[in-house]
Design a protein around this motif. Structure first.
Motif, mmCIF file in Angstrom:
data_model
loop_
_atom_site.group_PDB
_atom_site.id
_atom_site.type_symbol
_atom_site.label_atom_id
_atom_site.label_comp_id
_atom_site.label_asym_id
_atom_site.label_seq_id
_atom_site.Cartn_x
_atom_site.Cartn_y
_atom_site.Cartn_z
ATOM 1 N N LEU A 168 0.854 -1.185 0.000
ATOM 2 C CA LEU A 168 0.000 0.000 0.000
ATOM 3 C C LEU A 168 0.890 1.235 0.000
ATOM 4 N N VAL A 169 0.548 2.195 -0.840
ATOM 5 C CA VAL A 169 1.285 3.448 -0.955
ATOM 6 C C VAL A 169 0.325 4.598 -0.686
ATOM 7 N N LYS A 170 0.754 5.568 0.114
ATOM 8 C CA LYS A 170 -0.109 6.701 0.431
ATOM 9 C C LYS A 170 0.719 7.945 0.704
ATOM 10 N N TYR A 171 0.079 9.100 0.562
ATOM 11 C CA TYR A 171 0.606 10.366 1.055
ATOM 12 C C TYR A 171 -0.058 10.650 2.397
ATOM 13 N N ILE A 172 0.694 11.233 3.330
ATOM 14 C CA ILE A 172 0.170 11.642 4.627
ATOM 15 C C ILE A 172 0.502 13.117 4.834
ATOM 16 N N PHE A 173 -0.500 13.891 5.290
ATOM 17 C CA PHE A 173 -0.336 15.323 5.540
ATOM 18 C C PHE A 173 -0.866 15.624 6.947
ATOM 19 N N THR A 174 -0.060 16.290 7.785
ATOM 20 C CA THR A 174 -0.454 16.480 9.183
ATOM 21 C C THR A 174 -0.440 17.945 9.591
ATOM 22 N N SER A 175 -1.482 18.340 10.326
ATOM 23 C CA SER A 175 -1.494 19.628 11.015
ATOM 24 C C SER A 175 -1.404 19.427 12.529
ATOM 25 N N GLN A 176 -1.628 18.187 12.976
ATOM 26 C CA GLN A 176 -1.488 17.792 14.374
ATOM 27 C C GLN A 176 -0.737 16.470 14.408
ATOM 28 N N ALA A 177 -0.249 16.118 15.587
ATOM 29 C CA ALA A 177 0.452 14.840 15.728
ATOM 30 C C ALA A 177 -0.527 13.676 15.625
ATOM 31 N N LEU A 178 -0.088 12.610 14.969
ATOM 32 C CA LEU A 178 -0.847 11.362 14.959
ATOM 33 C C LEU A 178 -0.666 10.647 16.292
ATOM 34 N N SER A 179 -1.504 9.662 16.549
ATOM 35 C CA SER A 179 -1.422 8.901 17.784
ATOM 36 C C SER A 179 -0.070 8.201 17.899
ATOM 37 N N VAL A 180 0.315 7.919 19.142
ATOM 38 C CA VAL A 180 1.466 7.058 19.400
ATOM 39 C C VAL A 180 0.985 5.623 19.199
ATOM 40 N N GLN A 181 1.637 4.885 18.318
ATOM 41 C CA GLN A 181 1.085 3.593 17.910
ATOM 42 C C GLN A 181 2.195 2.597 17.620
ATOM 43 N N VAL A 182 1.762 1.372 17.373
ATOM 44 C CA VAL A 182 2.691 0.292 17.046
ATOM 45 C C VAL A 182 1.940 -0.714 16.189
ATOM 46 N N HIS A 183 2.689 -1.443 15.352
ATOM 47 C CA HIS A 183 2.103 -2.462 14.482
ATOM 48 C C HIS A 183 2.769 -3.810 14.745
ATOM 49 N N VAL A 205 -3.774 -3.104 10.587
ATOM 50 C CA VAL A 205 -3.657 -3.476 11.997
ATOM 51 C C VAL A 205 -2.781 -2.451 12.709
ATOM 52 N N THR A 206 -3.414 -1.568 13.458
ATOM 53 C CA THR A 206 -2.730 -0.511 14.197
ATOM 54 C C THR A 206 -3.179 -0.548 15.645
ATOM 55 N N TYR A 207 -2.240 -0.533 16.567
ATOM 56 C CA TYR A 207 -2.541 -0.512 17.991
ATOM 57 C C TYR A 207 -2.163 0.859 18.543
ATOM 58 N N ARG A 208 -3.174 1.639 18.914
ATOM 59 C CA ARG A 208 -2.932 2.963 19.486
ATOM 60 C C ARG A 208 -2.609 2.836 20.963
ATOM 61 N N LEU A 209 -1.504 3.467 21.351
ATOM 62 C CA LEU A 209 -1.072 3.430 22.744
ATOM 63 C C LEU A 209 -1.387 4.729 23.477
ATOM 64 N N TYR A 210 -1.459 5.825 22.746
ATOM 65 C CA TYR A 210 -1.754 7.137 23.344
ATOM 66 C C TYR A 210 -2.265 8.052 22.234
ATOM 67 N N ASP A 211 -3.265 8.887 22.547
ATOM 68 C CA ASP A 211 -3.889 9.687 21.491
ATOM 69 C C ASP A 211 -4.196 11.112 21.948
ATOM 70 N N TYR A 212 -3.394 11.651 22.860
ATOM 71 C CA TYR A 212 -3.485 13.066 23.251
ATOM 72 C C TYR A 212 -4.884 13.463 23.740
ATOM 73 N N GLY A 213 -5.612 12.539 24.322
ATOM 74 C CA GLY A 213 -6.937 12.841 24.841
ATOM 75 C C GLY A 213 -8.056 12.798 23.826
ATOM 76 N N ARG A 214 -7.751 12.448 22.578
ATOM 77 C CA ARG A 214 -8.823 12.318 21.582
ATOM 78 C C ARG A 214 -9.721 11.139 21.964
#
Length: 265
Positions: A46-61, A151-160
């Motif tokens: 899978l190929v994608k572009y990612i654009f961020t104005s805020q930090a993404l979640s802290v995660q692991v795969h 398959v993404t495991y979010r560990l922290y999400d800044y209170g979202r």
């Protein structure tokens, strides 16, 4: 079927109001991802572009062996194409953490500060093995090439208000420093061998590939022009698009730079 891949724009709370050229921004949406539908011939990638104005979640795969039944694991890499002056990528930790320390940090939010935040500049490249705890910071545009897995495991999400996956994440997360050998800065000019397995290969091409680069690619490939159009089976593929070529011989590279990739195995 070869040729241009279908494109999907995905709205994300951490996305951007205005996409950089050559993309056109939909009205009233914050676009975080532009991804290309994987063709049946290369559906492991899978190929994608990612654009961020805020930090993404802290995660692991997870890796393939640790992924849920019927799913792939997810190893990925990032090629930074744009970054604000203070933009950073969180990859691995400043110092080693035990499993108990990692869980406690995720629950308290301290994990954000324990991550090793690497400055991001256009041309920076990072390979992210499965098990690496990571987060993409704000103000970054990048191209991600990954095993085709969600398959993404979010560990922290800044209170979202989104679900976390601490139990699953703790089983696969590595409380380790990020190996410096997995990061490089790609020169503005010239060809660069970025990934050569175990799950996919990836090269940044400047003009046409040299014989050694072309010789690593057998069968179908994905091609992403970065700053000038090229031809795939006679079809014009512009920057911001991605195409499937049945072989490297079906690609007519111009004078611009591009990415080529295919699964391994």
């Amino acid at each position: 079927m070869s040729g241009k891949l279908a494109t999907t724009m995905s709205a994300r709370p951490w996305g951007v109001d205005r996409l950089p050229p050559p993309f056109l921004s939909p009205a009233d949406e914050r676009i975080g991802e532009v991804w290309f539908t994987p063709p049946a011939a290369l559906d492991a990638l899978l190929v994608k572009y990612i654009f961020t104005s805020q930090a993404l979640s802290v995660q692991v795969h997870p890796c393939d062996a640790d992924a849920p039944a019927g799913s792939r694991g997810k190893e990925e890499c990032w090629y930074v194409i744009g970054a604000q002056p203070d933009a950073k990528l969180g990859i691995g930790f400043k110092q080693a953490l035990s499993a108990d320390q990692l869980r406690e940090a995720a629950l308290s939010g301290e994990i954000e500060h324990l991550l090793d935040w690497h400055p991001a500049r256009p041309g920076d490249f990072f390979y992210i093995p499965a098990g690496t705890v990571h987060a993409i910071g704000a103000g970054i545009s990048l191209i991600e090439v990954q095993q085709n897995s969600d398959v993404t495991y979010r560990l922290y999400d800044y209170g979202r208000p989104r679900e976390l996956h601490l139990d699953q994440g703790m089983k696969v997360a590595l409380g380790e420093r990020y190996p410096a050998a997995l990061h490089c800065h790609v020169p503005a000019l010239g060809n660069a061998d970025l990934v050569n397995g175990p799950h996919f290969r990836l090269d940044r091409i400047d003009g046409a590939p040299d014989p050694a680069t072309a010789g690593r690619y057998h069968g179908a490939v994905l091609v992403l022009p970065l700053d000038a159009a090229l031809l795939v089976h006679g079809q014009t593929i512009a920057p911001g698009e991605c195409a499937l070529a049945e072989t490297m011989r079906a690609v007519e590279f111009g004078a611009g730079r591009s990415l080529i990739t295919q699964p391994v195995g």
